[in-house]
Scaffold this motif. Sequence first.
Motif, PDB file in Angstrom:
ATOM      1  N   THR A 695       0.880  -1.321  -0.021  1.00 27.02           N
ATOM      2  CA  THR A 695      -0.326  -0.110  -0.036  1.00 27.02           C
ATOM      3  C   THR A 695       0.847   1.371   0.054  1.00 27.02           C
ATOM      4  O   THR A 695       1.880   1.447   0.669  1.00 27.02           O
ATOM      5  CB  THR A 695      -0.908   0.116   1.341  1.00 27.02           C
ATOM      6  N   TYR A 696       0.661   2.250  -0.865  1.00 27.68           N
ATOM      7  CA  TYR A 696       1.462   3.478  -0.995  1.00 27.68           C
ATOM      8  C   TYR A 696       0.235   4.644  -0.975  1.00 27.68           C
ATOM      9  O   TYR A 696      -0.809   4.534  -1.191  1.00 27.68           O
ATOM     10  CB  TYR A 696       2.072   3.542  -2.366  1.00 27.68           C
ATOM     11  N   TRP A 697       1.148   5.877  -0.902  1.00 31.89           N
ATOM     12  CA  TRP A 697       0.338   7.012  -0.695  1.00 31.89           C
ATOM     13  C   TRP A 697       0.132   7.596  -2.257  1.00 31.89           C
ATOM     14  O   TRP A 697       1.476   7.530  -2.782  1.00 31.89           O
ATOM     15  CB  TRP A 697       0.680   8.126   0.053  1.00 31.89           C
ATOM     16  N   GLY A 698      -0.779   8.132  -2.697  1.00 24.28           N
ATOM     17  CA  GLY A 698      -0.975   8.218  -4.138  1.00 24.28           C
ATOM     18  C   GLY A 698      -0.050   9.586  -4.862  1.00 24.28           C
ATOM     19  O   GLY A 698      -0.194   9.872  -6.015  1.00 24.28           O
ATOM     20  N   SER A 699       0.185  10.491  -3.674  1.00 24.62           N
ATOM     21  CA  SER A 699       0.760  11.607  -4.261  1.00 24.62           C
ATOM     22  C   SER A 699       2.240  11.877  -4.063  1.00 24.62           C
ATOM     23  O   SER A 699       2.818  12.946  -4.305  1.00 24.62           O
ATOM     24  CB  SER A 699       0.248  12.924  -3.333  1.00 24.62           C
ATOM     25  N   GLU A 700       2.952  10.651  -4.099  1.00 23.38           N
ATOM     26  CA  GLU A 700       4.410  10.682  -3.840  1.00 23.38           C
ATOM     27  C   GLU A 700       4.922  11.129  -5.339  1.00 23.38           C
ATOM     28  O   GLU A 700       4.582  10.437  -6.248  1.00 23.38           O
ATOM     29  CB  GLU A 700       4.990   9.422  -3.415  1.00 23.38           C
ATOM     30  N   THR A 701       6.080  11.847  -5.237  1.00 23.29           N
ATOM     31  CA  THR A 701       6.810  12.186  -6.276  1.00 23.29           C
ATOM     32  C   THR A 701       7.723  10.976  -6.940  1.00 23.29           C
ATOM     33  O   THR A 701       8.045   9.844  -6.166  1.00 23.29           O
ATOM     34  CB  THR A 701       7.578  13.417  -6.064  1.00 23.29           C
ATOM     35  N   LYS A 702       8.273  11.142  -7.889  1.00 24.69           N
ATOM     36  CA  LYS A 702       9.079  10.245  -8.655  1.00 24.69           C
ATOM     37  C   LYS A 702      10.224   9.545  -7.793  1.00 24.69           C
ATOM     38  O   LYS A 702      11.015  10.086  -7.070  1.00 24.69           O
ATOM     39  CB  LYS A 702       9.719  10.644  -9.841  1.00 24.69           C
ATOM     40  N   ARG A 703      10.003   8.099  -7.745  1.00 24.77           N
ATOM     41  CA  ARG A 703      11.047   7.375  -7.019  1.00 24.77           C
ATOM     42  C   ARG A 703      10.615   5.893  -7.459  1.00 24.77           C
ATOM     43  O   ARG A 703       9.953   5.462  -7.871  1.00 24.77           O
ATOM     44  CB  ARG A 703      10.793   7.455  -5.276  1.00 24.77           C
ATOM     45  N   ASP A 704      12.140   5.106  -7.567  1.00 27.24           N
ATOM     46  CA  ASP A 704      12.023   3.764  -7.910  1.00 27.24           C
ATOM     47  C   ASP A 704      12.695   2.872  -6.754  1.00 27.24           C
ATOM     48  O   ASP A 704      13.719   3.370  -6.111  1.00 27.24           O
ATOM     49  CB  ASP A 704      12.912   3.680  -9.101  1.00 27.24           C
ATOM     50  N   PHE A 705      12.053   1.546  -6.780  1.00 27.90           N
ATOM     51  CA  PHE A 705      12.947   0.653  -5.760  1.00 27.90           C
ATOM     52  C   PHE A 705      12.250  -0.730  -6.190  1.00 27.90           C
ATOM     53  O   PHE A 705      11.366  -0.886  -6.849  1.00 27.90           O
ATOM     54  CB  PHE A 705      12.332   1.242  -4.301  1.00 27.90           C
ATOM     55  N   ASP A 706      13.140  -1.770  -5.670  1.00 28.25           N
ATOM     56  CA  ASP A 706      12.773  -3.225  -5.998  1.00 28.25           C
ATOM     57  C   ASP A 706      12.142  -3.769  -4.815  1.00 28.25           C
ATOM     58  O   ASP A 706      12.506  -3.563  -3.599  1.00 28.25           O
ATOM     59  CB  ASP A 706      14.056  -3.806  -6.333  1.00 28.25           C
ATOM     60  N   ILE A 707      11.546  -4.793  -5.068  1.00 27.19           N
ATOM     61  CA  ILE A 707      10.778  -5.661  -4.155  1.00 27.19           C
ATOM     62  C   ILE A 707      11.433  -7.144  -4.384  1.00 27.19           C
ATOM     63  O   ILE A 707      11.134  -7.627  -5.543  1.00 27.19           O
ATOM     64  CB  ILE A 707       9.274  -5.623  -4.171  1.00 27.19           C
ATOM     65  N   LEU A 708      11.909  -7.835  -3.259  1.00 25.13           N
ATOM     66  CA  LEU A 708      12.642  -9.002  -3.382  1.00 25.13           C
ATOM     67  C   LEU A 708      11.959  -9.829  -2.377  1.00 25.13           C
ATOM     68  O   LEU A 708      11.740  -9.392  -1.319  1.00 25.13           O
ATOM     69  CB  LEU A 708      14.158  -9.092  -3.066  1.00 25.13           C
ATOM     70  N   VAL A 709      11.869 -11.020  -2.754  1.00 26.88           N
ATOM     71  CA  VAL A 709      11.292 -12.190  -1.794  1.00 26.88           C
ATOM     72  C   VAL A 709      12.384 -13.383  -1.975  1.00 26.88           C
ATOM     73  O   VAL A 709      12.723 -14.028  -2.848  1.00 26.88           O
ATOM     74  CB  VAL A 709       9.685 -12.748  -2.581  1.00 26.88           C
ATOM     75  N   ASP A 710      12.896 -13.517  -0.718  1.00 26.16           N
ATOM     76  CA  ASP A 710      14.140 -14.451  -0.540  1.00 26.16           C
ATOM     77  C   ASP A 710      15.181 -14.267  -1.434  1.00 26.16           C
ATOM     78  O   ASP A 710      15.367 -15.207  -2.441  1.00 26.16           O
ATOM     79  CB  ASP A 710      13.581 -16.052  -0.679  1.00 26.16           C
ATOM     80  N   ASN A 711      15.400 -12.993  -1.609  1.00 24.70           N
ATOM     81  CA  ASN A 711      16.380 -12.338  -2.693  1.00 24.70           C
ATOM     82  C   ASN A 711      16.259 -12.715  -4.152  1.00 24.70           C
ATOM     83  O   ASN A 711      17.025 -12.467  -4.914  1.00 24.70           O
ATOM     84  CB  ASN A 711      17.751 -13.070  -2.095  1.00 24.70           C
ATOM     85  N   VAL A 712      14.859 -12.915  -4.304  1.00 26.74           N
ATOM     86  CA  VAL A 712      14.476 -13.054  -6.070  1.00 26.74           C
ATOM     87  C   VAL A 712      13.844 -11.768  -6.216  1.00 26.74           C
ATOM     88  O   VAL A 712      12.803 -11.418  -5.394  1.00 26.74           O
ATOM     89  CB  VAL A 712      13.502 -14.200  -6.271  1.00 26.74           C
ATOM     90  N   LYS A 713      14.139 -10.706  -7.202  1.00 31.58           N
ATOM     91  CA  LYS A 713      13.404  -9.782  -7.404  1.00 31.58           C
ATOM     92  C   LYS A 713      12.043 -10.077  -8.259  1.00 31.58           C
ATOM     93  O   LYS A 713      12.041 -10.586  -9.190  1.00 31.58           O
ATOM     94  CB  LYS A 713      14.509  -8.734  -8.333  1.00 31.58           C
ATOM     95  N   ILE A 714      10.830  -9.634  -7.623  1.00 32.19           N
ATOM     96  CA  ILE A 714       9.756  -9.958  -8.042  1.00 32.19           C
ATOM     97  C   ILE A 714       9.142  -8.789  -8.931  1.00 32.19           C
ATOM     98  O   ILE A 714       7.857  -8.795  -9.617  1.00 32.19           O
ATOM     99  CB  ILE A 714       8.712 -10.401  -7.022  1.00 32.19           C
ATOM    100  N   ALA A 715       9.516  -7.376  -8.598  1.00 31.37           N
ATOM    101  CA  ALA A 715       9.030  -6.129  -9.163  1.00 31.37           C
ATOM    102  C   ALA A 715       9.914  -4.999  -8.955  1.00 31.37           C
ATOM    103  O   ALA A 715      10.732  -4.990  -7.741  1.00 31.37           O
ATOM    104  CB  ALA A 715       7.693  -5.906  -8.647  1.00 31.37           C
TER     105      ALA A 715
END
Length: 774
Positions: A695-715
Motif C-alpha cells: 500500500t502506497y500514498w498516491g501523491s508521492e513524487t518520482k522514486r524507484d525501488f525493488d521488491i525481493l522475496v527470498d532475494n529474488v526480485k519480483i518487481a
Amino acid sequence: MNCAAQVVAKAAPTGVARAHPLPLSAVRLRPSDYATAVEVNRNYLRRLSPDRLLHNFHLYAGMTPKAPIYGGWESDTIAGHSLGHYMTALVHTYRQTGDPEMRRRADYIVDELAAAQAKRGNGYVGGLGRKRPDGKIVDGEEIFPEIMKGDIRSGGFDLNGSWSPLYTVHKLFAGLLDVDAGWGNRRAIAVAEGLGGYFERVFAALTPAQVQQVLGCEYGGLNESYAELYARTGNQRWLRMAELIYDNRVLDPLTRQEDKLANFHANTQVPKLIGLARIHEVKGGDPAKATAARFFWATVVHHHSYVIGGNADREYFSAPDTIADHVTEQTCEHCNTYNMLKLTRQLWSWQPEGALFDYYERAHLNHVMSAQNPANGGFTYMTPLMTGAERGYSTVDDDAFWCCVGSGMESHAKHGESIFWEGDDGTFYVNLYIPADATWAKRRAQVTLDTRYPFEPTSTLTFAKVRAGRFPVALRIPAWAKDKAVITVNDEPVTPVLARGYAIVERQWQAHDRIAITLPLELRIETAPGSDQLVSVLRGPMVLAADLGPVAEKWQRADPALVGADLLAGFTAADAATGRYATRGIVRPADLTFVPFYRQYERRSAVYFKRFTDAAWVKEEAAYNAEQARLRDIAARSVDVMHLGEMQPERDHDLKSESSYPVTYRGRQGRDVRSGGYVDFAMKVKPGPLILQATYWGSETKRDFDILVDNVKIATQRLDNDKPGAFFDVSYPIPVGVTKGKPSVRVKIVPHDRNTAGPIFGVRIYTAAAAGVA
C-alpha cells in the motif's frame, strides 16, 4: 464520542468540595459480572508463579533463579514489567477480597527484590534486558552507564537496545508503592527509594537536551512514581525528579490547550498526564499541570474515542474527530483505557462532575469488561471494532505477558474502587451502579447498593446502619438520561436538587432508609466522530452489537448496514433482562440479533454501521456490497499481514533495516527507506500461487525501488503521483518456485541509487484467486 456533557479545562471553583473513594477494603461486591471478573482474576493471579516472574531479577543480580522464566514479552528485553503489574494486582485483590494469599505473595516479592537490590549494592533492581548486536539478551542495567556518558540511542520504544526500559522501571516502582499503600510494608518503600536514587544519578549526569532525548523513549508514568514517593516520604529530591521527567514535545502543547495528539503513540502519553496531575496534587496546586491534564482528558474523550470509550487505532491517535476513518481490527488498546480511568478518577476527585463518571462508566462497562474472558481469565490487547473481528485473548502460558495482560490483571482486581465516594463536605456519592456492600467509616454506616443495572433500570441504596444525621446523598444521573430519572426515598417520590450531573437529596438519614434511582434504559443512536453516516446503538450506558456468530466461524460476508427513516422502530426487546434485541426490516442484507457488546467474548460482532435512507440504499447497495466483498475476499485469502512502522508487528515479523524510518501520514503508519538502505522482514506463506500486495500514498513524487522475496526480485516499483490524494494498493504475483516448500519467506525492499523506497503503508501476502474467479 457523545458520551457526556463537555468538560473543559478550568480550575476548580471555590466552594466545590474535593472527594475521596471509600477504601477498596471497605467494599464487597455482590453477585454480578463484576464480581465474577474479580474472582476469575483472583484465580488467574494464583496460577501465576512469583518465582517465574522474578527469574531475571534473581539472575541479573547474580543470584540463582528459583524457577524458569515465562515466555512472550517476559522473555524479551521488556521483561519485568509484568511483575510490577502483578504486585499491584495482588494488593488490589487482597483489599477487594481479603484473600491472605495475595498479601503473602506481595510481601514475598518485596523481600526477594530487597535481597536482589542488596546483592547489586548500587540501588538498582530490575529484570529488564538489553539485546546486544549478536542477538544475546543480557542484563539491561548496562545501558544506563552508557546513557550517563552521553551515549544515547533513543527511539520511540528502544533505548540503547532495551525495549522501553523506563516504562518497565515505572511498573516496578508502582508495584512497590502499592504494596506499601496496601498495608504499610515499609521495606517496599526502602526498595523504591533505592531505585529512585539510582535513576536520580542517571538523570543528574544528563544535560537538559539529553534528558529530552532519553524521554523520547516511552517511560510510562515515572513522573507519577517520583511524585508519589515524595508524597510518602516528604523528601524534596523526589519531587524535583518528578518535575524533571517532563516531555516538552508532548506536554507543552497540552498546557497551551492545543490538540497535537495525532500520530502520537497513545498509551505512551496518558501516564505522563496522570503524573502531571499527581504533581499538581502533591505540590498544593500547579495550574499549568492541572490545565494540561484536564485538557488532555476532554480532548481524548470527546475527539479521539470510540463508542466503547477506548481510543487509538493500532496504538496511535489519529487526527481529531476521525474515528469514522479508523474502525479497524486494531482499535482500543486496553492499557489506554486503564490509564484514562485512572486520570478520570483524579480529575473527579478535584471537582466532582457527573460527566467525568459518564465516561468512566462507559469505558469501564464496555471496554474493560470486554477485555477479560471469564471462561479462562485471559486478556485482550486490542478490542477490535471492525465488523467480524476476533478479540483474541491471552493465556496463562508462555505466549503472552504483553502490556495489556499487566493492566488487565490490575483492572479486574478492583471493580469496587469507584462505586462509593465521600466528599470533604460530607456528601455521600454513588458514581457507579454496581451491586455492592460497603462500610462508610465516617458515618459508622453499612450500606448496600442493590441493582441489576444496566439490564434493569432501578438501583436502590439502603443504609442498613448509619449514625443518624443530616447529610447529602448524590446519585449520578448520566447525561443520556436527561430529565427522565426518577428518585424515591423509602418508596416515596422526591424532588432532588440537580447539580453537576447529580440528583442530591439532603435529609436526616437513619438506619433502614432507602434511596432509589430509576434511569430510562431506552435505545438510542450515536454517530461516530467524523461521519454522521456511521452509527452505533446503545441502551443506557451499554453498547449493543449485532451478533455475527462464534469466532470459530470466519466472517466473510458484507458488513451489515442499517436502512430506514426510523431505525429504532425496527428494534424489539427479545429478552430485556439480558439486553437482547431482535430487528425487523432495518438491517441489510438480513436481520440480526443485537446483544451487549462486552459479553461477546468468543463471538464476532458488528458495532459500527453505515446507515442509509431507503432511497440512498437503492443507489448504494451494488457498489457497497461489491467493495465489501472485495475487501472480505482479500482478507479471507490473506496468509500474513505486515503493519510497517508499528512496534509489535515489526517485532513479530523480525524486521531488520538500515536507513529505514517509521513514518505516519494521514493516520497510517508505514516505513520509508532512504538511499543506500533497505527493510527486510519475514512473512508466512503457504503452498500455491501467492500475491504480495503493498500500500502506497498516491501523491508521492518520482522514486524507484525493488521488491525481493527470498532475494529474488519480483518487481520494480515506481511511484510518481499515481493516485493523488488517496492510498492505493499494488499487487505483485510471487513466482511459485520462490515459496515452494517453505513456511515463510523474507521480503526485502531496496531503493535504487539516489532514490527512496515508499513510504510503504503495509504489506500483505494472500492466495491468488482460483481460475475463473474475479
